[in-house]
Design a protein around this motif. Structure first.
Motif, PDB file in Angstrom:
ATOM      1  N   ILE A  72     -49.091 -27.754  -9.320  1.00 13.64           N
ATOM      2  CA  ILE A  72     -50.509 -27.961  -8.969  1.00 13.64           C
ATOM      3  C   ILE A  72     -51.277 -28.619 -10.097  1.00 13.64           C
ATOM      4  O   ILE A  72     -52.199 -29.395  -9.880  1.00 13.64           O
ATOM      5  CB  ILE A  72     -51.163 -26.628  -8.558  1.00 13.64           C
ATOM      6  N   ASP A  73     -50.850 -28.359 -11.345  1.00 15.72           N
ATOM      7  CA  ASP A  73     -51.557 -28.975 -12.487  1.00 15.72           C
ATOM      8  C   ASP A  73     -51.365 -30.495 -12.495  1.00 15.72           C
ATOM      9  O   ASP A  73     -52.292 -31.253 -12.827  1.00 15.72           O
ATOM     10  CB  ASP A  73     -51.053 -28.377 -13.789  1.00 15.72           C
ATOM     11  N   LEU A  84     -60.230 -28.601 -13.992  1.00 16.27           N
ATOM     12  CA  LEU A  84     -60.393 -28.096 -12.627  1.00 16.27           C
ATOM     13  C   LEU A  84     -59.419 -26.941 -12.401  1.00 16.27           C
ATOM     14  O   LEU A  84     -58.232 -27.037 -12.735  1.00 16.27           O
ATOM     15  CB  LEU A  84     -60.131 -29.210 -11.629  1.00 16.27           C
ATOM     16  N   ARG A  85     -59.941 -25.880 -11.834  1.00 17.39           N
ATOM     17  CA  ARG A  85     -59.127 -24.725 -11.473  1.00 17.39           C
ATOM     18  C   ARG A  85     -59.007 -24.702  -9.955  1.00 17.39           C
ATOM     19  O   ARG A  85     -60.013 -24.700  -9.248  1.00 17.39           O
ATOM     20  CB  ARG A  85     -59.774 -23.437 -11.982  1.00 17.39           C
ATOM     21  N   VAL A  86     -57.746 -24.664  -9.459  1.00 14.63           N
ATOM     22  CA  VAL A  86     -57.507 -24.766  -8.015  1.00 14.63           C
ATOM     23  C   VAL A  86     -56.725 -23.536  -7.554  1.00 14.63           C
ATOM     24  O   VAL A  86     -55.774 -23.104  -8.221  1.00 14.63           O
ATOM     25  CB  VAL A  86     -56.747 -26.051  -7.668  1.00 14.63           C
ATOM     26  N   THR A  87     -57.158 -23.004  -6.402  1.00 13.90           N
ATOM     27  CA  THR A  87     -56.480 -21.867  -5.784  1.00 13.90           C
ATOM     28  C   THR A  87     -56.257 -22.177  -4.314  1.00 13.90           C
ATOM     29  O   THR A  87     -57.194 -22.611  -3.624  1.00 13.90           O
ATOM     30  CB  THR A  87     -57.310 -20.586  -5.903  1.00 13.90           C
ATOM     31  N   SER A 151     -61.528 -24.960  -5.209  1.00 13.78           N
ATOM     32  CA  SER A 151     -61.552 -25.531  -6.564  1.00 13.78           C
ATOM     33  C   SER A 151     -62.776 -25.002  -7.290  1.00 13.78           C
ATOM     34  O   SER A 151     -63.793 -24.696  -6.674  1.00 13.78           O
ATOM     35  CB  SER A 151     -61.573 -27.052  -6.516  1.00 13.78           C
ATOM     36  N   SER A 152     -62.685 -24.915  -8.614  1.00 12.17           N
ATOM     37  CA  SER A 152     -63.805 -24.398  -9.404  1.00 12.17           C
ATOM     38  C   SER A 152     -63.786 -25.005 -10.779  1.00 12.17           C
ATOM     39  O   SER A 152     -62.729 -25.396 -11.289  1.00 12.17           O
ATOM     40  CB  SER A 152     -63.728 -22.870  -9.492  1.00 12.17           C
ATOM     41  N   ILE A 153     -64.969 -25.078 -11.371  1.00  8.31           N
ATOM     42  CA  ILE A 153     -65.101 -25.565 -12.741  1.00  8.31           C
ATOM     43  C   ILE A 153     -66.019 -24.615 -13.477  1.00  8.31           C
ATOM     44  O   ILE A 153     -66.865 -23.950 -12.871  1.00  8.31           O
ATOM     45  CB  ILE A 153     -65.669 -26.999 -12.805  1.00  8.31           C
TER      46      ILE A 153
END
Length: 587
Positions: A72-73, A84-87, A151-153
């Motif tokens: 995913i990275d 960016l952080r993705v779940t 997604s989150s930042i």
């Protein structure tokens, strides 16, 4: 700074300026705050839209791959250079399927607000503190098939761009504010001068001083108004002395009058009327409108209205005043109405409620007639017996019979005078009777003992109920004795042979004793019950006089009960007989 200097500094124009300027500054601050919040929301929406685009791009790249083999990275690096952080979360059970920047699988995410919004088909977003990374994150979630891509930042990285206000807008608002405040200051200073002059006018007028204020006309509307008021006040000062004399006469008359009074001009307009006049007029005419609308058309006041119409403009009337009176009965009340026309063609109407005087006069006439009638019978009998004794030869036995009859009538006359005297004392003043601690049980026992011979003769019995020792109250012994004695004598005289009398203290509380004095005799027709306590009232006049009653016994009972702050009622017993209920206050 002293109070005087502070008051001089805070003049009206300055108070007005500071007040409006403060409100204006608050208003500008509210606008800036609103603009800031609006811009913040817009930028947050823009950030959410950007992250939603990332979510779609991420989904498009991983939807056909095995997630266990997906890095995913590397997907994130292909899309953006941002941190960016993705779940990726299961839409069915909220379990985390894949997440960047985290080695182990975290808790279920189904109850997260952005996830809930995404599951409902919306673009979910939220700002929340991350327990994992110990910082605030901006989260944006989107449902993509069976997954929810979030997604989150870090929110701190975006703070400056979101919270940074528009400097051009701030400079513009500050410039507008400075210009408006300067304009406001000029306006307040100009207005303050006119209002200060108006305040000076009011102060000098309140003190009754002549006014000396110079105001330039045409400066502003308040200045022109102040100038006009100055001229009006000067005119008022010149007429004040004349008006004060008339007003003083009128006000004093109305203030201390105990009658309804109204003054009218020569064209029949009301100059002034007191409240009592309005109330009485409403009772007389059954009308609640202004008196000017109907007073001179009212049929009940025709005599007064005719007098006004004939005499108000009559040039032959030279007297200082002329008057007319009339009496009017309305319902249960009697009114005396008087109209006075003065020499200057103004007039006054006075209304007096004389109901009480009329009732007292009628009662006195009736009482005098009743007393005369009641006294006439024993006096005539005594006179007839005495004339017979003096003019007729008779044996000793017959003389003795006549003398006994004379004695009986004289005793009846004495009882009548005694009862009249007792009622008069009760009417005149309650202070004529002294009060002390009295035992009601002893009084009732005494009355029954003294009446036993008469009771035995009529084959009557007496029963007492709920009496006990120390039935004390603060009252007058003589009046309390008269209550039970008169009720007993009345039952002996009228209830009938063989009657049973019951004296029952059926209730007692902290303040009152409640008594029932009943018998099982012949009773009284219903139409007579309400009048039993009237003076000299008799149900059967012929039978009552034959039995020797004065006609005042029950009237004395009622007044004695009222003296002891109680109440009294009478009713027929359904099975036969009479029941008299009364209360006596303990103190």
């Amino acid at each position: 700074m002293t109070i005087e200097k502070r008051n001089q500094f805070m003049t009206f124009d300055r108070k007005l300026f500071f007040s409006i300027a403060s409100l204006f500054i608050v208003f500008i601050a509210i606008i800036l705050l609103f603009e800031y919040r609006l811009e913040k929301e817009n930028r947050q929406q823009s950030l959410n839209a950007l992250l939603q685009d990332y979510n779609e791009l991420i989904y498009s790249q991983v939807k056909d791959q095995n997630l266990e083999q997906v890095s995913i990275d590397s997907v994130i690096r292909n899309i953006t250079s941002k941190t960016l952080r993705v779940t990726i979360i299961s839409a069915q059970n909220g379990e985390v399927i894949l997440e960047s920047q985290y080695d182990s699988i975290p808790d279920n995410h189904l109850n997260r607000p952005e996830i809930q919004q995404a599951l409902r088909g919306k673009d979910g977003c939220a700002i929340r503190y991350s327990q994992t990374h110990k910082k605030n994150y901006f989260y944006s979630a989107k449902r993509c098939g069976d997954w929810v891509v979030r997604s989150s930042i870090p929110f701190e990285r975006e703070n400056l761009s979101i919270l940074n206000p528009n400097k051009e807008f701030i400079y513009f608002m500050v410039g507008i504010s400075i210009f408006a405040i300067l304009l406001l200051y000029y306006f307040c200073r100009s207005l303050g001068k006119s209002i200060a002059a108006l305040s000076q006018l009011a102060q000098q007028a309140e003190e009754g001083k002549p006014i000396h204020i110079t105001i330039k006309s045409g400066v502003d509307d308040i200045g022109n108004i102040t100038q006009s008021l100055t001229h009006i006040y000067d005119n008022l000062l010149r007429t004040k002395e004349k008006l004060s004399i008339e007003q003083e006469k009128l006000f004093k008359h109305l203030q201390f009058s105990k009658e309804g009074l109204a003054f009218f001009s020569k064209d029949k307009r009301i100059i002034m009327a007191n409240n009592l006049f309005i109330q009485y007029l409403s009772l007389i005419t059954d009308n609640t409108l202004s008196p000017a609308d109907y007073l001179f058309k009212e049929e009940n006041l025709k005599k007064i209205n005719d007098f006004i119409s004939q005499k108000l403009y009559d040039p032959n009337v030279k007297e200082e005043f002329i008057s007319e009176t009339m009496t009017l009965n309305k319902g249960s009340r009697t009114f005396l109405i008087e109209c006075i026309i003065f020499q200057d063609h103004t007039f006054e109407i006075a209304i007096n409620d004389i109901t009480q005087q009329e009732q007292e006069s009628r009662v006195k006439r009736q009482l005098t007639q009743n007393i005369a009638h009641e006294l006439k019978t024993p006096v005539s009998s005594i006179r007839g017996y005495m004339e017979t004794l003096l003019t007729t030869q008779m044996d000793e036995e017959r003389k003795k019979m006549f003398m006994e009859r004379c004695y009986a009538q004289s005793k009846r006359l004495t009882d009548l005078l005694r009862d009249i005297s007792m009622l008069n004392r009760l009417d005149e003043s309650k202070d004529l009777y002294d009060t002390d601690k009295v035992d009601l049980q002893k009084i009732i026992t005494e009355v029954i003992g003294e009446s036993q011979a008469a009771l035995t003769e009529k084959e009557m019995t007496v029963e007492t109920r709920n009496l006990h020792d120390q039935m004390l109250l603060n009252g007058n012994y003589s009046l309390l004795y008269s209550i039970f004695r008169n009720l007993t004598d009345n039952a002996i005289a009228y209830a009938g042979r063989g009657t049973h009398i019951t004296i029952d203290c059926y209730l007692e509380d902290e303040q009152y004793y409640y008594f029932s004095f009943s018998d099982n005799g012949v009773g009284v027709p219903e139409e007579h019950l309400n009048r039993l306590f009237e003076r000299f009232y008799r149900v059967d006049k012929g039978r009552s006089r034959k039995l020797g009653g004065t006609g005042l016994g029950l009237a004395i009972v009622k007044n004695a009960v009222l003296f002891h702050k109680g109440e009294i009622w009478v009713k027929n017993v359904p099975s036969g007989g009479l029941n008299i209920l009364f209360s006596l206050k303990k103190s």
